[in-house]
Design an enzyme around this catalytic site. Structure first.
Site, short mmCIF file in Angstrom:
data_model
loop_
_atom_site.label_atom_id
_atom_site.label_comp_id
_atom_site.label_asym_id
_atom_site.label_seq_id
_atom_site.Cartn_x
_atom_site.Cartn_y
_atom_site.Cartn_z
CE LYS A 136 -7.57 5.85 0.66
NZ LYS A 136 -8.96 6.53 0.25
CE1 TYR A 170 -4.03 1.11 -0.26
CE2 TYR A 170 -3.81 2.25 1.78
CZ TYR A 170 -4.62 1.95 0.76
OH TYR A 170 -5.88 2.87 0.45
#
Length: 257
Positions: free
Chosen positions: A163, A156
């Site tokens: 995020k 990720y």
């Protein structure tokens, strides 16, 4: 009677029928909302085709989250149709390939900046451009889609950093927009098999096993639980909830093993 009767919503990120935003739009309309969807560039025609599956009266406008002029123009277009806006769904995220799956230290700043601009700063841009319309609703709601940024997920990488920034930004926006009676909250969803998720090769390492560790179970093909949670936050049932991060992941986040 639906919980969104007479609500007017702007929903971003509807790319195809597997996208979480599509299911949010479908559930919102089932609950009585009037919706405008956004798309941009080559994806705009796809968004229009998908919108037709929701009903012939669903309007689609162009909004490029990375272009302030485009965001401003979208706000003007919405204002031409509506005198107020009851809610916005922020389902926008993008990171160049170098920011996903590849070693963190190899991603150039230009690519990292793109990831942060599109995936994080865009929430602030939407709030800025649409604030007058949201304030006019006297109780509007902004809901963004998140993926748990408290830990480092395989592959990720810089999207995880983006995020984490989104989570922090949502709290600051909640503080700043509260005097306009605008709520800002995030839904941290479990993994759903969307186009975005499929672009991250390492997601497969835990996506298929997510349900094994979730006490309520988890189906990565089913975005409806996430959609319903977003719709609930868009409704009047959470009038004093803001700056919140709600997990909709089958309970996965709460257990270490």
């Amino acid at each position: 009677m639906g919980i969104l009767d007479e609500k007017q919503l702007l929903i971003t990120g509807v790319l195809n029928t597997s996208s979480i935003a599509y299911h949010i739009a479908r559930v919102a309309r089932d609950e009585g909302a009037d919706t405008i969807l956004t798309g941009f560039g080559r994806g705009l025609s796809i968004t229009r085709r998908v919108a037709s599956k929701l009903g012939g009266d669903v309007r689609v406008i162009e909004l490029d989250a990375g272009d302030p002029a485009s965001v401003n123009q979208a706000a003007v277009q919405v204002q031409e149709s509506w005198s107020h806006l009851d809610g916005i769904v922020h389902a926008i995220g993008y990171a160049p390939p170098s920011c996903l799956d590849q070693p963190m230290l190899q991603a150039p700043w230009e690519d990292v900046a793109t990831a942060l601009h599109v995936s994080t700063f865009s929430l602030s841009e939407l709030a800025r451009a649409f604030r007058p319309l949201l304030a006019a609703a006297k109780g509007a709601s902004i809901v963004g889609l998140d993926f748990d940024a408290t830990v480092a997920w395989p592959g990720y990488n810089w999207m995880g950093v983006a995020k984490a920034g989104l989570e922090s930004l949502s709290r600051y926006l909640a503080r700043e927009l509260g005097d306009s009676q605008i709520r800002v909250n995030l839904i941290s969803a479990g993994p759903i098999r969307t186009i975005a998720a499929k672009s991250i090769e390492a997601f497969k390492m835990f996506q298929d096993n997510w349900g094994d560790r979730s006490p309520l179970g988890w189906d990565p093909e089913d975005a409806v639980p996430v959609a319903r949670s977003v719709v609930a936050l868009l409704s009047d049932f959470f009038p004093k909830t803001t700056g919140e991060l709600i997990h909709v992941d089958g309970g996965y986040h709460a257990f270490g093993a």
